[in-house]
Design an enzyme around this catalytic site. Structure first.
Site, short mmCIF file in Angstrom:
data_model
loop_
_atom_site.label_atom_id
_atom_site.label_comp_id
_atom_site.label_asym_id
_atom_site.label_seq_id
_atom_site.Cartn_x
_atom_site.Cartn_y
_atom_site.Cartn_z
N GLY A 188 37.15 44.12 80.77
CA GLY A 188 37.99 43.03 81.26
C GLY A 188 38.47 43.24 82.68
N HIS A 243 30.39 54.29 78.34
CA HIS A 243 31.78 54.77 78.40
C HIS A 243 31.72 56.21 77.90
CE1 HIS A 243 36.26 53.91 77.23
NE2 HIS A 243 36.12 55.02 77.94
N THR A 278 37.37 50.64 75.94
CA THR A 278 36.17 49.98 76.47
C THR A 278 36.44 48.51 76.79
OG1 THR A 278 34.76 51.53 75.28
CG2 THR A 278 33.74 49.48 76.02
N MET A 319 37.00 45.08 84.99
CA MET A 319 35.84 44.95 85.88
C MET A 319 35.55 43.47 86.12
SD MET A 319 32.35 44.14 85.79
CE MET A 319 32.06 44.20 84.05
N GLU A 320 35.60 42.65 85.07
CA GLU A 320 35.33 41.21 85.21
C GLU A 320 36.35 40.56 86.15
OE1 GLU A 320 33.67 37.36 83.30
OE2 GLU A 320 33.25 39.34 82.52
#
Length: 126
Positions: free
Chosen positions: A36, A65, A31, A38-39
């Protein structure tokens, strides 16, 4: 309002796995890695739309998730960001190679003056 989209395929590496977060023997996409990655994609996708001296910062996230991706599997990260002034609303989906949804969620970001933001945090002098 304008929309920015990005898709990136990423192979699950050992450092991406839940074993790195205390889940011994669980060689699946973690997760924290999803969040991270995605950011990072948001930062990359939004950068061309920023003015000189601006940056974006995360202000919130909601995600699920619901499926696993094994070590070595290729997964797809898809983001769509709706930019409305300084406010940015992102939706994201992470999908396995067989099209199973691994994770999805929403992420909010804000456009800020990079120098002022860093000064406020004490990272650079006034």
């Amino acid at each position: 309002m304008r929309t920015v989209q990005m898709r990136q395929f990423v192979e699950v590496r050992p450092e991406d796995c839940a074993t790195q977060w205390g889940n011994d023997g669980l060689d699946v996409l973690s997760t924290p890695t999803i969040l991270g990655t995605m950011e990072r994609l948001c930062v990359e996708a939004l950068a061309p739309a920023l003015r000189v001296g601006e940056m974006t910062v995360g202000t919130g996230v909601e995600m699920s998730h619901t499926a696993a991706a094994l070590l070595g599997e290729l997964v797809s990260y898809d983001i769509e960001a709706a930019v409305d002034g300084r406010r940015i609303d992102v939706t994201f989906t992470v999908t396995s190679s067989d099209q199973t949804v691994i994770s999805r969620g929403r992420h909010s970001r804000a456009t800020v003056d990079a120098r002022r933001f860093k000064q406020k945090l004490g990272l650079i002098p006034d």
